[in-house]
Design a protein around this motif. Structure first.
Motif, PDB file in Angstrom:
ATOM      1  N   THR A  48     -21.121  14.759  19.391  1.00 37.32           N
ATOM      2  CA  THR A  48     -22.116  14.655  18.341  1.00 37.32           C
ATOM      3  C   THR A  48     -23.464  14.688  19.048  1.00 37.32           C
ATOM      4  O   THR A  48     -23.517  14.862  20.273  1.00 37.32           O
ATOM      5  N   ILE A  49     -24.533  14.518  18.338  1.00 33.67           N
ATOM      6  CA  ILE A  49     -25.852  14.607  18.960  1.00 33.67           C
ATOM      7  C   ILE A  49     -25.992  13.515  20.020  1.00 33.67           C
ATOM      8  O   ILE A  49     -25.874  12.327  19.722  1.00 33.67           O
ATOM      9  N   GLY A  50     -26.175  13.945  21.274  1.00 33.74           N
ATOM     10  CA  GLY A  50     -26.400  13.011  22.369  1.00 33.74           C
ATOM     11  C   GLY A  50     -25.158  12.439  23.017  1.00 33.74           C
ATOM     12  O   GLY A  50     -25.263  11.697  23.987  1.00 33.74           O
ATOM     13  N   GLN A  51     -23.961  12.751  22.517  1.00 31.62           N
ATOM     14  CA  GLN A  51     -22.734  12.210  23.097  1.00 31.62           C
ATOM     15  C   GLN A  51     -21.688  13.301  23.197  1.00 31.62           C
ATOM     16  O   GLN A  51     -21.605  14.174  22.334  1.00 31.62           O
ATOM     17  N   ALA A  52     -20.870  13.237  24.250  1.00 30.12           N
ATOM     18  CA  ALA A  52     -19.786  14.196  24.412  1.00 30.12           C
ATOM     19  C   ALA A  52     -18.639  13.542  25.161  1.00 30.12           C
ATOM     20  O   ALA A  52     -18.849  12.671  26.015  1.00 30.12           O
ATOM     21  N   ALA A  53     -17.418  13.962  24.825  1.00 28.78           N
ATOM     22  CA  ALA A  53     -16.215  13.433  25.475  1.00 28.78           C
ATOM     23  C   ALA A  53     -15.281  14.591  25.802  1.00 28.78           C
ATOM     24  O   ALA A  53     -15.161  15.543  25.034  1.00 28.78           O
ATOM     25  N   PHE A  54     -14.631  14.502  26.959  1.00 27.31           N
ATOM     26  CA  PHE A  54     -13.708  15.532  27.433  1.00 27.31           C
ATOM     27  C   PHE A  54     -12.455  14.847  27.977  1.00 27.31           C
ATOM     28  O   PHE A  54     -12.557  13.875  28.720  1.00 27.31           O
ATOM     29  N   LEU A  55     -11.280  15.374  27.626  1.00 29.23           N
ATOM     30  CA  LEU A  55     -10.011  14.855  28.128  1.00 29.23           C
ATOM     31  C   LEU A  55      -9.131  16.024  28.536  1.00 29.23           C
ATOM     32  O   LEU A  55      -8.920  16.954  27.746  1.00 29.23           O
ATOM     33  N   ARG A  56      -8.597  15.988  29.772  1.00 29.96           N
ATOM     34  CA  ARG A  56      -7.662  16.996  30.244  1.00 29.96           C
ATOM     35  C   ARG A  56      -6.457  16.299  30.868  1.00 29.96           C
ATOM     36  O   ARG A  56      -6.628  15.369  31.675  1.00 29.96           O
ATOM     37  N   ILE A  57      -5.271  16.769  30.510  1.00 25.32           N
ATOM     38  CA  ILE A  57      -4.029  16.215  31.028  1.00 25.32           C
ATOM     39  C   ILE A  57      -3.236  17.339  31.678  1.00 25.32           C
ATOM     40  O   ILE A  57      -2.990  18.370  31.052  1.00 25.32           O
ATOM     41  N   LEU A  58      -2.857  17.133  32.925  1.00 27.66           N
ATOM     42  CA  LEU A  58      -2.036  18.074  33.680  1.00 27.66           C
ATOM     43  C   LEU A  58      -0.671  17.410  33.861  1.00 27.66           C
ATOM     44  O   LEU A  58      -0.453  16.660  34.822  1.00 27.66           O
ATOM     45  N   PRO A  59       0.265  17.642  32.921  1.00 27.00           N
ATOM     46  CA  PRO A  59       1.515  16.868  32.935  1.00 27.00           C
ATOM     47  C   PRO A  59       2.377  17.089  34.165  1.00 27.00           C
ATOM     48  O   PRO A  59       3.027  16.146  34.631  1.00 27.00           O
ATOM     49  N   ASP A  60       2.384  18.295  34.722  1.00 25.83           N
ATOM     50  CA  ASP A  60       3.237  18.552  35.889  1.00 25.83           C
ATOM     51  C   ASP A  60       2.854  17.697  37.091  1.00 25.83           C
ATOM     52  O   ASP A  60       3.690  17.385  37.937  1.00 25.83           O
TER      53      ASP A  60
END
Length: 199
Positions: A48-60
């Motif tokens: 949203t304005i002024g905020q950001a979130a990122f998630l990455r999962i590498l299951p192997d």
């Protein structure tokens, strides 16, 4: 409560992305699916304005990385930081995004000219100096929170239907993809959102 079947479908390709450069190449049920160097990841982002979130999962490799941040240029930070982290812990790199070609790509761009409209954003594509320019106008509640809800950028053609643009102050290029549904409706895909052509 999640069932085993719902968890499986979250990690299963359900829909291909028209723009596989900006985020992932497909969606599962709720998860974004990514192909990095032949490694399958999944995750989700939000902002949203002024905020950001990122998630990455590498299951192997049983690796999960998340970034919660405030401020500007968060996507540039994500690219630099996640590439460094995943290279260090799993020898995996983020794919190179769409960038301008070494030689200018020439084509008839007139089919892309028009207005594309979706909730919150109206995008106008117009011809300028033999190329295309994109004007985006935010509307609705979020527009009042920004100093200028109207932005304009030149589009750099990469290949048929695929362009890039770079907002001022950002390091990385953003993809702008034009495509049509099998039924003929035309769309613009930018900012991880699809907008139908309305005129």
């Amino acid at each position: 409560m999640l069932s085993e079947e719902s968890v499986r479908r979250m990690q299963q390709r359900e829909v291909d992305m028209p723009d596989p450069y900006s985020l992932g190449d497909a969606w599962g049920v709720g998860w974004i699916l990514f192909d990095w160097d032949g490694h399958r990841l999944y995750g989700h982002d939000g902002n949203t304005i002024g905020q950001a979130a990122f998630l990455r999962i590498l299951p192997d490799e049983q690796v999960a990385v998340t970034l919660l941040t405030n401020g500007g240029n968060t996507h540039d930070l994500y690219i630099e930081l996640f590439d460094e982290i995943f290279a260090e812990v799993a020898d995996v790199h983020l794919p190179v995004g769409l960038t301008p070609p070494q030689e200018p790509f020439e084509d008839d761009f007139s089919d892309y000219v028009g207005v594309y409209d979706r909730s919150g954003v109206r995008t106008e594509i117009f011809a300028e100096d033999g190329g295309l320019r994109m004007r985006t106008t935010l509307n609705g509640p979020l527009a009042a929170l920004l100093p200028d809800p109207v932005q304009e950028h030149p589009l750099v053609p990469v290949r048929t239907g695929e362009f890039v643009m770079r907002p001022e102050g950002e390091q990385n290029w953003n993809a702008v993809v034009f495509y049509s549904l099998p039924s003929g409706e035309r769309y613009l895909h930018h900012g991880v959102r699809a907008a139908p052509k309305v005129s």
